[in-house]
Design a protein around this motif. Sequence first.
Motif, PDB file in Angstrom:
ATOM      1  N   VAL A 176      -6.510  -3.595   6.845  1.00 47.73           N
ATOM      2  CA  VAL A 176      -5.576  -4.730   6.920  1.00 47.73           C
ATOM      3  C   VAL A 176      -5.301  -5.080   8.379  1.00 47.73           C
ATOM      4  N   PHE A 177      -5.143  -4.069   9.210  1.00 49.15           N
ATOM      5  CA  PHE A 177      -4.946  -4.313  10.643  1.00 49.15           C
ATOM      6  C   PHE A 177      -6.170  -5.021  11.227  1.00 49.15           C
ATOM      7  N   GLY A 178      -7.366  -4.598  10.822  1.00 46.63           N
ATOM      8  CA  GLY A 178      -8.594  -5.263  11.269  1.00 46.63           C
ATOM      9  C   GLY A 178      -8.653  -6.705  10.806  1.00 46.63           C
ATOM     10  N   MET A 179      -8.197  -6.954   9.578  1.00 44.89           N
ATOM     11  CA  MET A 179      -8.122  -8.335   9.089  1.00 44.89           C
ATOM     12  C   MET A 179      -7.244  -9.175  10.008  1.00 44.89           C
ATOM     13  N   ALA A 180      -6.110  -8.634  10.390  1.00 46.54           N
ATOM     14  CA  ALA A 180      -5.199  -9.368  11.279  1.00 46.54           C
ATOM     15  C   ALA A 180      -5.858  -9.646  12.627  1.00 46.54           C
TER      16      ALA A 180
ATOM     17  N   ARG B  30       4.148  -9.347   8.613  1.00 44.91           N
ATOM     18  CA  ARG B  30       4.453 -10.345   7.600  1.00 44.91           C
ATOM     19  C   ARG B  30       3.651 -10.142   6.314  1.00 44.91           C
ATOM     20  N   LEU B  31       2.516  -9.435   6.411  1.00 43.12           N
ATOM     21  CA  LEU B  31       1.583  -9.384   5.281  1.00 43.12           C
ATOM     22  C   LEU B  31       1.388  -8.001   4.677  1.00 43.12           C
ATOM     23  N   LEU B  32       1.926  -6.944   5.296  1.00 44.68           N
ATOM     24  CA  LEU B  32       1.694  -5.596   4.757  1.00 44.68           C
ATOM     25  C   LEU B  32       2.991  -4.811   4.651  1.00 44.68           C
ATOM     26  N   HIS B  33       3.245  -4.330   3.445  1.00 45.16           N
ATOM     27  CA  HIS B  33       4.372  -3.436   3.178  1.00 45.16           C
ATOM     28  C   HIS B  33       3.779  -2.084   2.784  1.00 45.16           C
TER      29      HIS B  33
ATOM     30  N   LEU C 219       0.828  -1.201   0.000  1.00 45.06           N
ATOM     31  CA  LEU C 219       0.000   0.000   0.000  1.00 45.06           C
ATOM     32  C   LEU C 219       0.862   1.250   0.000  1.00 45.06           C
ATOM     33  N   ALA C 220       0.564   2.154  -0.935  1.00 47.85           N
ATOM     34  CA  ALA C 220       1.183   3.479  -0.911  1.00 47.85           C
ATOM     35  C   ALA C 220       0.496   4.286   0.184  1.00 47.85           C
ATOM     36  N   LEU C 221       1.211   4.518   1.267  1.00 45.24           N
ATOM     37  CA  LEU C 221       0.651   5.181   2.443  1.00 45.24           C
ATOM     38  C   LEU C 221       1.059   6.654   2.431  1.00 45.24           C
ATOM     39  N   SER C 222       0.092   7.517   2.125  1.00 51.37           N
ATOM     40  CA  SER C 222       0.399   8.926   1.871  1.00 51.37           C
ATOM     41  C   SER C 222       0.425   9.786   3.123  1.00 51.37           C
TER      42      SER C 222
ATOM     43  N   ARG D  10       4.486   6.723  11.515  1.00 52.17           N
ATOM     44  CA  ARG D  10       4.013   6.346  12.848  1.00 52.17           C
ATOM     45  C   ARG D  10       2.788   5.436  12.794  1.00 52.17           C
ATOM     46  N   LEU D  11       1.926   5.628  11.797  1.00 50.11           N
ATOM     47  CA  LEU D  11       0.784   4.720  11.661  1.00 50.11           C
ATOM     48  C   LEU D  11       1.262   3.322  11.288  1.00 50.11           C
ATOM     49  N   ALA D  12       2.207   3.240  10.345  1.00 45.85           N
ATOM     50  CA  ALA D  12       2.755   1.935   9.954  1.00 45.85           C
ATOM     51  C   ALA D  12       3.369   1.228  11.158  1.00 45.85           C
ATOM     52  N   GLU D  13       4.078   1.966  11.978  1.00 39.46           N
ATOM     53  CA  GLU D  13       4.697   1.367  13.169  1.00 39.46           C
ATOM     54  C   GLU D  13       3.643   0.868  14.149  1.00 39.46           C
ATOM     55  N   SER D  14       2.569   1.631  14.297  1.00 40.76           N
ATOM     56  CA  SER D  14       1.555   1.255  15.290  1.00 40.76           C
ATOM     57  C   SER D  14       0.820  -0.027  14.915  1.00 40.76           C
ATOM     58  N   VAL D  15       0.668  -0.292  13.610  1.00 44.11           N
ATOM     59  CA  VAL D  15      -0.029  -1.523  13.195  1.00 44.11           C
ATOM     60  C   VAL D  15       0.952  -2.654  12.917  1.00 44.11           C
ATOM     61  N   GLY D  16       2.253  -2.348  12.894  1.00 45.21           N
ATOM     62  CA  GLY D  16       3.261  -3.383  12.701  1.00 45.21           C
ATOM     63  C   GLY D  16       3.701  -3.594  11.267  1.00 45.21           C
ATOM     64  N   ALA D  17       3.307  -2.707  10.340  1.00 44.49           N
ATOM     65  CA  ALA D  17       3.641  -2.905   8.929  1.00 44.49           C
ATOM     66  C   ALA D  17       5.129  -2.658   8.671  1.00 44.49           C
ATOM     67  N   TYR D  18       5.657  -3.340   7.670  1.00 49.80           N
ATOM     68  CA  TYR D  18       6.994  -3.028   7.169  1.00 49.80           C
ATOM     69  C   TYR D  18       6.867  -1.760   6.332  1.00 49.80           C
ATOM     70  N   HIS D  19       7.649  -0.741   6.639  1.00 50.26           N
ATOM     71  CA  HIS D  19       7.444   0.570   6.022  1.00 50.26           C
ATOM     72  C   HIS D  19       8.692   1.052   5.301  1.00 50.26           C
ATOM     73  N   SER D  20       8.494   1.647   4.119  1.00 46.53           N
ATOM     74  CA  SER D  20       9.566   2.281   3.354  1.00 46.53           C
ATOM     75  C   SER D  20       9.239   3.753   3.157  1.00 46.53           C
ATOM     76  N   ASP D  21      10.274   4.552   3.008  1.00 50.28           N
ATOM     77  CA  ASP D  21      10.115   5.986   2.759  1.00 50.28           C
ATOM     78  C   ASP D  21      11.045   6.341   1.602  1.00 50.28           C
ATOM     79  N   VAL D  22      10.464   6.712   0.459  1.00 56.38           N
ATOM     80  CA  VAL D  22      11.277   6.969  -0.735  1.00 56.38           C
ATOM     81  C   VAL D  22      10.931   8.331  -1.311  1.00 56.38           C
ATOM     82  N   ASN D  23      11.837   8.841  -2.130  1.00 57.58           N
ATOM     83  CA  ASN D  23      11.609  10.087  -2.857  1.00 57.58           C
ATOM     84  C   ASN D  23      11.591   9.766  -4.347  1.00 57.58           C
ATOM     85  N   ILE D  24      10.568  10.240  -5.059  1.00 53.36           N
ATOM     86  CA  ILE D  24      10.396   9.872  -6.467  1.00 53.36           C
ATOM     87  C   ILE D  24      10.681  11.041  -7.412  1.00 53.36           C
TER      88      ILE D  24
END
Length: 727
Positions: free
Chosen positions: A380-384, A422-425, A365-368, A444-458
């Motif tokens: 996705v967190f609710g699914m888990a 394991r299931l959300l990037h 998911l592109a998390l804006s 911070r939202l990604a951290e709170s739900v446990g997602a693997y998070h990337s931060d890139v510049n395009i």
Amino acid sequence: MTFITVASATLPSVPLDFQGNLRRILESIRVAKERGATLRTGPEVGQIADIVRAKLILSVGNPRLWMPRPSPWEVLAQILEDPTTKDMLVDVGMGVRHRNVRYNCRVLLTYKKIFFIRPKMSLANDGLYRETRHFTAWVKPRTVETYYLEQVIRDITGQKTVPIGDAVLSTLDTSVGCETCEELFTPLNPSTNMGLNGVEVIVNSSASHAELRKLNTRLSLIQNCTRKLGGIYIYANATGVDGEARMMYDGSSMILCNGKVMKQSSQFSLAPVEVITATIDIEEVRSYRSSISRNVQAAAQPEYPRIECDLCLSSPADEVLLSNTLQLSRPIELTILDPMEEIFRAEAAFLWQYLTRATAAGYFLALSGGLDSATVTLFVFGMAKVVLQFINSGDENALADLRRITGEPDLIVKTPQDIVKRLLHTCYMGTQHSGSHTRSRAKRLAESVGAYHSDVNIDDTITAHEGIVEQALNFKPRFKVEGGSWAENLAKQNIQARNRMVLAYYMAQLSTTARKMPRAGSSLLVLSSGNVDEALRGYLTKYDCSSADIAPLGSISKTDAKAFLAWAREKWDMPIITEFLEARPSAELLPLSAGEQDDESESEMGLTYDELSTFGVLRKVEKLGPWSCYLRLLVEWQNRPGFGPKEVATKVERFFRYYAMNRHKSTVLTPSVHMSAYNPDDNRHDLRPFLYVIDWPWQFNKIRNHASALVDRMAQRGEQTNGQKED
């Protein structure tokens, strides 16, 4: 007193999964029998997966050329041969071709014997349904014909023929009739005629899709049907995602007696098989019916063809007393989920079942840092959370599926975050126009739900694309604030948005490999974060991050998305959500010198989200065009401050112009689970044209003329009123 124990099975119907569907059917029969049931019914849509097979037949001609085995009759043969069906009346669904016409049928059977085949008499052909493309309705009331059985069935049952048609089954102690899904919703539904003819038990095999706030309507209709008529009503609904991934069946099967609910199954369950049973005194039906206003009509009811059945479905009181499994059922209250709980449960089931069937390694998911992508993250967190609930309850299927998806055969999870990581990037895709506050919220939202998070510049990829265009056209576009045109301004925004989609797919394909996950090499499914109101308005860039593999939010309004976030913040103790709710929505595609964008402002979008929802309902549900919408809103909005006829006319013209201009975007909308009655997805639900004259000259001129004339009349009336006051 004679007591009957009946069972309703809630099952998913997985397209062309003959073996899996057979296994679930037999399991439901076994569970029903263990609980003392002598009658079992299940959902409509292809319990033997034949509605999908019928669709495929339409496209390829002869199915035997490409799918010779197993046929539905071979699957049915295995049910007939299973000893579990002994001394039980079993109702299953399948397509049957009779005299070269395909019918959607119920097959009533027991061990090594078919009693009769009952075709559906009213087909669903609106909204999401196109049943008449696949089947023909049985149009001969109270008529039966002879069906010649296939050899595989003859070898088991010894029968050459069985009756097919509109009939009821007479057992040694009662009578049973079939009503299939859509038939219940017709004005002259079969169960009414059958009940007046003395049928005491009605089985309804359904595949009724979920929609927000719809369940109460459906269940109330079923409840009222037996309240006015009396009788035992066994309603079995399908569960899970359908084969085209746009419909979600939500379960909530029921058993009723004389208008009272005796049992109800859960809604949006992950369980592959759920069976409810109820033990009811048949004398209650007979006593109830003799004391209500049905008897004159019942006496005048024409006779139904009756198929004789040598089974006895009931048990005397002493057998019930001595049984360890039977207990007289008592009425219960209907369980209706809060709409936010519905969203939570529906999205959890949708995401989990899509993932388990597609066998992908997870989601990307592109998390804006904005509200929409935050909502999808929480889905996705609710699914888990739901998966963990099922695992903790001892559900072996949920744990086995999780281990298979993650590639970790010995995996043990203790928190939802253990699953999400394991299931959300998630990935924040920033540019020179992005703000630090959105980047921080996303992380911070990604951290709170446990997602693997990337931060890139395009920025580099955007610059490269702009360089190619400049070289090809010898032209360098500029933002409007820098002196460019509207076309340049839009193009420079869209190139940023579309680069995010390309990057999302690239990272989704490489994520597991780069992270050396157990399933390295397996792709992630890309999630979009567009909502139904933006799709309706066309307020999205074609092939940006609104394009993905699935759109969890794609049929949910912005209003409901906000309400869900507020609900989750309290229910799941996530204070970070407050920041998303209070933040000003912005795509961050313009230079800071252009000022702070507000995607929800009228100057930016032209309409508020609440107004879009109103237009969506009027256009699709109410089936109103521009002129009819204008007339309706003149009345509905008459008390809105500052809203006169011309303001209403402006809103109507603005909506229908945007709708017509951007209708082509609906043809490529990412599939979403259907939860909104005005979903503009034209692949299944909205089959209206997508090429219009966008200025609607006849309709708009009529609206403008009427609004001007009405303003003049209102002004004259105001003058007269003022004059009378002065007199």
